[in-house]
Design a protein around this motif. Sequence first.
Motif, short mmCIF file in Angstrom:
data_model
loop_
_atom_site.label_atom_id
_atom_site.label_comp_id
_atom_site.label_asym_id
_atom_site.label_seq_id
_atom_site.Cartn_x
_atom_site.Cartn_y
_atom_site.Cartn_z
N UNK A 187 60.53 108.01 69.41
CA UNK A 187 61.32 107.28 68.41
C UNK A 187 62.14 106.17 69.05
N UNK A 188 62.21 105.02 68.36
CA UNK A 188 63.16 103.99 68.79
C UNK A 188 64.40 104.06 67.90
N UNK A 189 65.36 103.20 68.14
CA UNK A 189 66.63 103.26 67.42
C UNK A 189 66.44 103.10 65.92
N UNK A 190 65.61 102.16 65.51
CA UNK A 190 65.37 101.95 64.08
C UNK A 190 64.85 103.23 63.43
N UNK A 191 63.90 103.86 64.06
CA UNK A 191 63.29 105.06 63.49
C UNK A 191 64.28 106.23 63.43
N UNK A 192 65.16 106.31 64.42
CA UNK A 192 66.19 107.36 64.40
C UNK A 192 67.12 107.15 63.22
N UNK A 193 67.52 105.90 62.98
CA UNK A 193 68.43 105.62 61.86
C UNK A 193 67.73 105.86 60.52
N UNK A 194 66.45 105.54 60.43
CA UNK A 194 65.72 105.80 59.20
C UNK A 194 65.69 107.30 58.90
N UNK A 253 66.48 110.47 52.94
CA UNK A 253 66.40 111.78 52.30
C UNK A 253 64.94 112.23 52.29
N UNK A 254 64.69 113.45 52.76
CA UNK A 254 63.33 113.97 52.78
C UNK A 254 62.38 113.17 53.63
N UNK A 255 62.88 112.64 54.74
CA UNK A 255 62.05 111.78 55.59
C UNK A 255 61.10 112.61 56.45
N UNK A 256 59.83 112.30 56.38
CA UNK A 256 58.81 112.89 57.24
C UNK A 256 58.22 111.78 58.10
N UNK A 257 57.92 112.10 59.35
CA UNK A 257 57.38 111.09 60.27
C UNK A 257 56.08 111.59 60.88
N UNK A 258 55.28 110.63 61.38
CA UNK A 258 54.04 111.00 62.05
C UNK A 258 54.30 111.21 63.53
N UNK A 259 53.22 111.37 64.30
CA UNK A 259 53.37 111.66 65.72
C UNK A 259 53.99 110.50 66.50
N UNK A 260 53.99 109.31 65.91
CA UNK A 260 54.61 108.15 66.55
C UNK A 260 55.99 107.85 65.98
N UNK A 261 56.53 108.79 65.21
CA UNK A 261 57.88 108.70 64.63
C UNK A 261 57.97 107.67 63.51
N UNK A 262 56.84 107.27 62.97
CA UNK A 262 56.85 106.33 61.84
C UNK A 262 56.99 107.11 60.55
N UNK A 263 57.94 106.73 59.67
CA UNK A 263 58.14 107.46 58.42
C UNK A 263 56.88 107.43 57.55
N UNK A 264 56.51 108.60 57.05
CA UNK A 264 55.36 108.69 56.15
C UNK A 264 55.80 109.02 54.72
N UNK A 265 57.03 109.46 54.56
CA UNK A 265 57.58 109.73 53.24
C UNK A 265 59.10 109.79 53.35
#
Length: 239
Positions: free
Chosen positions: A101-108, A113-125
């Motif tokens: 995860x980078x800083x942007x992804x950590x803040x996201x 609310x209800x944030x799910x991420x993939x193996x690269x820490x990109x939000x998927x929902x």
Amino acid sequence: MRTLTTLRTGLIAFSAALLGSCGVVTLEAEGEGGTGLASSRAESSAPATSASSGDAGGTADSADEETARKQLAELTVAADGSMDGYDRDRFPHWSEQGDNCNTREVVLKRDGTGVEVDEKCRPTSGSWTSPYDGDTWTDPSDVDIDHVVPLAEAWRSGADTWTDERREEFANDLDGVNLLAVTDNVNQAKGDKAPEEWQPPLESYRCTYAIHWIDVKHTWKLTVEKDEKATLEEMLDRC
């Protein structure tokens, strides 16, 4: 005769002990319903901080406002410096924070609310409600990570003298209040403006915005302009 007296004394002591224990049971039963002496006893034995932290009347907000006023009074008032040499690349972001995860992804993840991420820490929902305007988004591309005190504003108010390493710390500061997930076009409208030029469209958030702005400048020992300070004082007056 002495034996009878001793027996009577023992019976009295036993009766007193029995009544005392019954009294404790009764008080504890009343305490479950929040009434009676047991409730009062529980309140008096609770830590003092519990009462203040549970106050629904806005004690925490008042404390933050008081702190902000003290911090604002401690800031150095000075005219903005030059933009010579400024470039966003002088504030390297978004830095890696571990777990892919980078800083942007950590803040996201933090602000959503209800944030799910993939193996690269990109939000998927997930969904994100912007404190600046109150709008909610489900597509992360509609969300910017805003620096409450913009990078260019930081440069003008003292960050021009920092090393690039310190500017990177500022731009990726996850321990403070300088990073927020907000509506992208609202963030773009803000640009690098200070509070005398721009404030969140959602008026109910402006007090918090002022408190956060002051906290960031105080934490990082940045300066404030005269008009900027006056505007922040007015914003605190409406808290």
